[in-house]
Design a protein around this motif. Structure first.
Motif, PDB file in Angstrom:
ATOM      1  N   GLU A 185      22.490 -33.722  -8.745  1.00 42.45           N
ATOM      2  CA  GLU A 185      21.668 -32.814  -9.548  1.00 42.45           C
ATOM      3  C   GLU A 185      20.646 -33.581 -10.396  1.00 42.45           C
ATOM      4  O   GLU A 185      20.057 -33.022 -11.323  1.00 42.45           O
ATOM      5  N   HIS A 186      20.411 -34.811 -10.073  1.00 41.18           N
ATOM      6  CA  HIS A 186      19.509 -35.644 -10.897  1.00 41.18           C
ATOM      7  C   HIS A 186      18.112 -35.041 -10.902  1.00 41.18           C
ATOM      8  O   HIS A 186      17.574 -34.651  -9.857  1.00 41.18           O
ATOM      9  N   SER A 243      17.738 -44.692 -13.949  1.00 39.89           N
ATOM     10  CA  SER A 243      18.177 -43.354 -13.539  1.00 39.89           C
ATOM     11  C   SER A 243      19.497 -42.943 -14.180  1.00 39.89           C
ATOM     12  O   SER A 243      19.818 -41.766 -14.244  1.00 39.89           O
ATOM     13  N   ARG A 244      20.269 -43.899 -14.657  1.00 41.71           N
ATOM     14  CA  ARG A 244      21.581 -43.586 -15.237  1.00 41.71           C
ATOM     15  C   ARG A 244      21.499 -43.034 -16.641  1.00 41.71           C
ATOM     16  O   ARG A 244      22.373 -42.310 -17.082  1.00 41.71           O
ATOM     17  N   GLY A 267      19.091 -41.187 -18.714  1.00 40.25           N
ATOM     18  CA  GLY A 267      18.612 -39.911 -19.216  1.00 40.25           C
ATOM     19  C   GLY A 267      17.850 -40.022 -20.522  1.00 40.25           C
ATOM     20  O   GLY A 267      17.589 -39.021 -21.184  1.00 40.25           O
ATOM     21  N   ARG A 292      25.293 -40.214  -5.874  1.00 43.94           N
ATOM     22  CA  ARG A 292      26.020 -40.338  -7.139  1.00 43.94           C
ATOM     23  C   ARG A 292      25.673 -39.230  -8.116  1.00 43.94           C
ATOM     24  O   ARG A 292      26.508 -38.817  -8.912  1.00 43.94           O
ATOM     25  N   TYR A 293      24.422 -38.783  -8.076  1.00 43.40           N
ATOM     26  CA  TYR A 293      23.950 -37.768  -9.027  1.00 43.40           C
ATOM     27  C   TYR A 293      23.175 -36.692  -8.270  1.00 43.40           C
ATOM     28  O   TYR A 293      21.949 -36.645  -8.317  1.00 43.40           O
ATOM     29  N   ILE A 297      20.203 -42.614  -5.483  1.00 41.48           N
ATOM     30  CA  ILE A 297      20.528 -41.726  -6.605  1.00 41.48           C
ATOM     31  C   ILE A 297      21.304 -40.493  -6.137  1.00 41.48           C
ATOM     32  O   ILE A 297      22.298 -40.097  -6.757  1.00 41.48           O
ATOM     33  N   ASN A 311      12.781 -41.290 -18.509  1.00 42.50           N
ATOM     34  CA  ASN A 311      12.160 -40.164 -17.799  1.00 42.50           C
ATOM     35  C   ASN A 311      10.636 -40.279 -17.816  1.00 42.50           C
ATOM     36  O   ASN A 311       9.976 -39.989 -16.816  1.00 42.50           O
TER      37      ASN A 311
END
Length: 196
Positions: free
Chosen positions: A188-189, A152-153, A155, A185-186, A182, A160
């Motif tokens: 808008e992931h 997930s870190r 991109g 920390r993110y 997730i 994906n």
């Protein structure tokens, strides 16, 4: 190709036959094992061991001894027994000529019976038994939510794609666990919508 005929996974099984501690297939191959099929081409095979078992790694893998790979450059140098390697940046690799694909050993942090996410300041944990899944023929691999947490870190397109391939296979508990790790920390992931 069917997953049970993978030369790469057979090579990992043979390589770790005499290793006495826990290990897991990781990365894209772990997601293939979870999905029950080879979903894409792989350039290598990642195997995770516990950093606390480094001495057993040194005792088991002597001929040939793996090399330490620089995470930035990919260059390799000899690994001397007794040299400590940390979870995260350090990896050991075996000579490419020995296996169908390069096999690298990655190190996981742990605390007693728990896996500890080395990027989570020790707050993201899961029991070792819960992160361990097994293929029908007994090969241990990391649970998909753990693999996807690491992916997930980045991109990267392949990360994906890996998420898109297996997201629908995650049961509600695995989806919730991954979402809850997730989102803080993110927020808008792009994966969060699919995990809701």
């Amino acid at each position: 190709m069917s997953i049970d005929r993978s030369e790469t996974l057979s090579a990992v099984r043979a390589l770790f036959h005499d290793y006495p501690c826990r290990y897991w297939i990781a990365g894209g191959w772990a997601l293939d094992l979870f999905a029950g099929r080879v979903r894409r081409q792989h350039g290598d095979a990642d195997v995770v061991v516990l950093a606390r078992d480094l001495d057993e790694v040194a005792r088991t893998f002597t001929r040939p001894r793996p090399s330490v790979q620089n995470p930035e450059t990919g260059e390799c140098r000899p690994w001397a027994p007794g040299e400590q390697l940390a979870p995260g940046p350090n990896a050991l690799v075996f000579p490419d000529s020995l296996h169908p694909h390069p096999i690298q050993i990655l190190f996981a942090a742990s605390d007693a019976g728990e896996w500890v996410y080395h990027r989570g300041r020790g707050t993201i944990r899961k029991p070792l038994d819960e992160i361990t899944l097994r293929s029908p023929d007994g090969l241990p691999y990391l649970a998909p939510e753990i693999v996807l947490l690491f992916k997930s870190r980045g991109g990267r397109p392949k990360d994906n794609d890996d998420f898109a391939d297996v997201a629908e296979l995650l049961d509600p508990e695995r989806r919730r666990w991954l979402f809850d790790r997730i989102a803080p920390r993110y927020p808008e992931h792009p994966w969060l919508t699919a995990l809701r």
